[in-house]
Scaffold this active site. Structure first.
Site, PDB file in Angstrom:
ATOM      1  N   GLU A 117     -57.155 -58.920  18.350  1.00 39.54           N
ATOM      2  CA  GLU A 117     -56.198 -58.075  19.054  1.00 39.54           C
ATOM      3  C   GLU A 117     -55.743 -58.663  20.382  1.00 39.54           C
ATOM      4  OE1 GLU A 117     -58.342 -54.429  19.159  1.00 39.54           O
ATOM      5  OE2 GLU A 117     -57.897 -53.935  17.063  1.00 39.54           O
ATOM      6  N   GLU A 166     -76.934 -63.344   7.461  1.00 39.98           N
ATOM      7  CA  GLU A 166     -77.423 -63.174   8.829  1.00 39.98           C
ATOM      8  C   GLU A 166     -78.747 -63.888   9.059  1.00 39.98           C
ATOM      9  OE1 GLU A 166     -79.994 -59.284   9.575  1.00 39.98           O
ATOM     10  OE2 GLU A 166     -77.958 -58.789   8.967  1.00 39.98           O
TER      11      GLU A 166
END
Length: 312
Positions: A97, A128
């Site tokens: 953004e 992960e």
């Protein structure tokens, strides 16, 4: 649907017990599955309301992270967000953004998620645990860079690998976690340990921990943009106007910032090829385009306000 839990296979990795408040049972929501919907929603909202104060308690650490990031970018470095699962998705959203909002892309902020970009839409949970993949993210990085590790529990191996590689490189490190006793905290120059407590649904860190991550990352990146001169007052002045709504926003921003009528603002934007910063300077000081661009590009000038000070 879960099709493979990892149990019962030869050579499977034993489970890890994570010690973190995010994994504890919340006494306030024990009846969440039997209360009426209105009460259920209230329980979740009441837990969310606790996040703001938990973030506020970490303001000194957030300030330190902003200053580290600004110094890094001014030195030619980048900010690397590193996370897995929800943490990685929050990182991707915040970084993505910045381009339409401030005209900033991966030359300043880049996000990494365990399992690669595809993990944004579809979970790659085992990724992960890959510390080596985290280390590999820093191949080609600079000592001027900053690595912001994001892990609700503060222990994720993928994040650990990136933080370790950053320290070996001489880059700055930040850890954002929801565990006051995060195991990775010693690897961070700036540990931001937001104590969000037990989740409404035990262990569901997409909830309060994720909300805290959203708040902290938005604060860091926005404050960095302000310090770099990407705003004038509280106006976005480097908006990338890629659609009609954003083009209209540029005109409205000019109207609000200068007090000039719509027609004058539209003309000023057309005259400078849509560059809002240049249009602002021309309208506020009354100089031509060349003078405005020269002031904005002058050495040591960081943003519209500094250019205005130079011309006045």
């Amino acid at each position: 649907m879960i099709t493979d839990t990892g149990y019962g296979r030869a050579g499977s990795v034993p489970p890890v017990r994570v010690s973190s408040p995010t994994e504890e049972r919340n006494p306030r929501t024990r009846d969440i599955d039997i209360v009426p919907t209105a009460e259920l929603v209230a329980m979740i909202s009441d837990e969310d309301a606790r996040v703001v104060d938990a973030v506020r308690a970490q303001h000194p650490q957030i300030v330190a992270a902003v200053d580290v990031a600004v110094d890094a970018i001014l030195a030619g470095g980048r900010v690397h967000y590193v996370g897995s699962g929800t943490s990685g998705r929050m990182a991707f959203m915040d970084a993505a953004e910045l381009l339409p909002t401030f005209g900033v892309g991966e030359e300043m902020f880049v996000a990494h998620i365990a399992g690669g970009p595809g993990a944004f839409a579809r979970a790659v949970e085992g990724a992960e645990d890959d510390a080596e993949a985290g280390r590999a993210l820093l191949d080609g990085a600079s000592p001027h860079d900053v690595v912001v590790g994001i892990a609700a529990s503060g222990r994720t191996p993928y994040v650990r690998g990136a933080l370790e590689a950053a320290r070996e490189l001489g880059a700055s490190t930040v850890l954002l976690a929801s565990n006051p006793l995060a195991p990775l905290a010693p690897l961070a120059d700036v540990p931001i340990l937001v104590d969000t407590g037990a989740e409404a649904i035990t262990g569901s860190t997409r909830m309060k921990a994720g909300t805290a991550q959203k708040l902290v990352l938005n604060t860091i990146s926005t404050a960095v943009m302000v310090r770099l001169g990407k705003t004038y007052s509280n106006f976005m002045v480097e908006v990338v106007a890629t659609n009609e709504k954003l083009r209209g926003r540029l005109v409205r921003l000019l109207e609000q910032a200068t007090g000039h009528p719509t027609e004058a603002c539209e003309k000023a934007l057309r005259d400078v090829g849509g560059d809002l910063r240049v249009a602002l300077v021309t309208l506020l000081v009354g100089v031509d385009e060349a003078a405005a661009r020269a002031a904005l590009a002058a050495p040591g000038v960081r943003g519209v306000r500094a250019a205005l000070d130079r011309l006045r």
